[in-house]
Design a protein around this motif. Sequence first.
Motif, short mmCIF file in Angstrom:
data_model
loop_
_atom_site.label_atom_id
_atom_site.label_comp_id
_atom_site.label_asym_id
_atom_site.label_seq_id
_atom_site.Cartn_x
_atom_site.Cartn_y
_atom_site.Cartn_z
N HIS A 285 0.83 -1.21 0.00
CA HIS A 285 0.00 0.00 0.00
C HIS A 285 0.87 1.26 0.00
N ALA A 286 1.90 1.26 0.83
CA ALA A 286 2.79 2.43 0.84
C ALA A 286 3.50 2.61 -0.49
N ALA A 287 3.85 1.49 -1.13
CA ALA A 287 4.48 1.58 -2.46
C ALA A 287 3.52 2.19 -3.47
N GLU A 288 2.24 1.84 -3.35
CA GLU A 288 1.23 2.41 -4.26
C GLU A 288 1.08 3.91 -4.02
N LEU A 289 1.10 4.33 -2.76
CA LEU A 289 1.02 5.75 -2.45
C LEU A 289 2.19 6.50 -3.09
N LEU A 290 3.35 5.87 -3.11
CA LEU A 290 4.54 6.48 -3.73
C LEU A 290 4.53 6.40 -5.25
N HIS A 291 3.57 5.65 -5.82
CA HIS A 291 3.55 5.35 -7.25
C HIS A 291 4.79 4.56 -7.65
N LYS A 292 5.26 3.69 -6.73
CA LYS A 292 6.43 2.86 -6.98
C LYS A 292 6.10 1.38 -6.80
N GLN A 293 4.85 1.00 -7.04
CA GLN A 293 4.44 -0.38 -6.83
C GLN A 293 5.10 -1.35 -7.81
N ASP A 294 5.66 -0.83 -8.90
CA ASP A 294 6.37 -1.70 -9.83
C ASP A 294 7.83 -1.92 -9.42
N GLN A 295 8.27 -1.25 -8.35
CA GLN A 295 9.65 -1.38 -7.88
C GLN A 295 9.75 -1.85 -6.43
N LEU A 296 8.84 -1.38 -5.59
CA LEU A 296 8.95 -1.58 -4.15
C LEU A 296 7.72 -2.29 -3.60
N GLY A 297 7.82 -2.72 -2.33
CA GLY A 297 6.65 -3.20 -1.61
C GLY A 297 6.35 -4.67 -1.72
N GLN A 298 7.12 -5.43 -2.50
CA GLN A 298 6.93 -6.87 -2.59
C GLN A 298 8.22 -7.54 -3.02
N ILE A 299 8.35 -8.81 -2.63
CA ILE A 299 9.49 -9.61 -3.07
C ILE A 299 9.03 -10.38 -4.29
N ALA A 300 9.39 -9.85 -5.45
CA ALA A 300 8.94 -10.43 -6.72
C ALA A 300 10.03 -10.21 -7.75
N VAL A 301 10.06 -11.06 -8.73
CA VAL A 301 11.09 -10.99 -9.77
C VAL A 301 11.09 -9.61 -10.43
N GLY A 302 12.27 -9.04 -10.52
CA GLY A 302 12.44 -7.74 -11.15
C GLY A 302 12.36 -6.56 -10.20
N ARG A 303 11.84 -6.77 -8.98
CA ARG A 303 11.72 -5.67 -8.01
C ARG A 303 13.07 -5.38 -7.36
N GLN A 304 13.16 -4.20 -6.74
CA GLN A 304 14.35 -3.87 -5.95
C GLN A 304 14.55 -4.92 -4.87
N ALA A 305 15.78 -5.30 -4.62
CA ALA A 305 16.07 -6.33 -3.61
C ALA A 305 16.12 -5.70 -2.23
N ASP A 306 14.95 -5.30 -1.74
CA ASP A 306 14.79 -4.83 -0.37
C ASP A 306 14.11 -5.97 0.39
#
Length: 457
Positions: free
Chosen positions: A399-420
């Motif tokens: 949800h916070a990633a969506e607020l940032l408009h960065k849901q395609d990069q942050l907020g989940q552990i998924a292939v292609g996302r930032q390794a946070d």
Amino acid sequence: MTARPMTARRALICTAILLSLPVAAMAADAPAHHDISVLHCARLIDPVAGKLLGATTVIVEDGHIKELRSGNADGKPYEDAARQAGAGFQQVELADATCMPGLIDSHTHLTMQFSKSTYSDQFRLNPADYAIEGTVYAKRTLLAGFTTVRNVGDEHNESIALRNAINAGLIPGPRIFSAGQFVGTTGGHADPTDGYRWDLQGDPDPKDGIINSPEDAWKAVRQHYKDGADLIKIMPSGGVLDESNSVDNAQMTLDEIRAVVAAAHDYGFTVAAHAHGAEAIRRAVLGGVDSIEHGTFMNDEDMKLMKEHGTWYVPTIIAGQFVMEKAKEGWYPPQVARKAEQVGPIIMATAGKAYRAGVKIAFGTDAGVYPHGDNAKEFAYMVQAGIPPMAALQAATTHAAELLHKQDQLGQIAVGRQADVIAVPGNPLDDITTMQHVSFVMKDGVIYKEAGKPIAE
């Protein structure tokens, strides 16, 4: 937080200090980057599906998630591939730990931390002092598992310089999206001279974030664009810690708010609105803001409007609890203490009611009002308010990633996302307080904390 007007010279000093001091220690502060990492997680939170998965292997390459495999996949093939490519390799065993995406705090103030002396400190400390303190608070935040933050307001654009220093690898800290200076009206919660005697007040203007018309609003937003901000933070209501009398009165007109939003959206900014009072919340939502921060006295009409407009809510329960406690200990001037005692008992109930009403909630804490590094205490307060543990974790990830408009990069552990990736002992869905004991922190593929200890510097 009472602020001081920014001068160009002070801003340059602030930036110079941030960019020069850490250089000598850069090698010590930046853990070695391993090109391929294999993480064996006993459990994994999938916030998108809202599920707790079993044993999972997370493969990280060049700062991104490359692959997810069920169970404890053999790391030897990845080690061989790294060796052949001349790349670094590491394997981390996270036995009996739950992995999840790096956390996002949507409401922080990394370049200040409130104390008993704050109201007098503003006459003694220079912008460079706040900037240097910010480097310490940034690291504490990262080690607490928060790999990304929105910094929603500072006094001299210190957080913009802090963001740049972190991005350049000069100091460790979370990924920062900075609002730069607050935007508000004369005498309002953002006015940097509230509480000053008359001859010291001056007349703060749009360059200082103070507006009194739609035309001023456009100038203030354009100044933020010039300064390098990532979003805009407005103050359409009174606040707790400024030295004025009201916490909830409306302090911006609907036309002023609409002008800020129109200008901000032209420049690609989102707009966060500090708003305690019901009328200020109503105006902010009708004006088109992206999020309501605090929302203490939010009423049924406000909640309905927020659902209709898709407006996010960032509760910051911990800040309300903290100021209420410290007011009883004599931390604040009388008018501030009265406001703190007014807000504290209400903010948690409002958060629970908003969740039950279906308002979209993003995690945020108002870090800096309380000590940095304690951000995860907010999870326990959210659950106490009636928000389920998984929903609280989703608020701090997807949800916070969506607020940032960065849901395609942050907020989940998924292939292609930032390794946070972070990990906590045990299962936070059974005991949400485990979120206060983060044992592993990886940001952009770099490990900053392992086995509960910071990586040696």
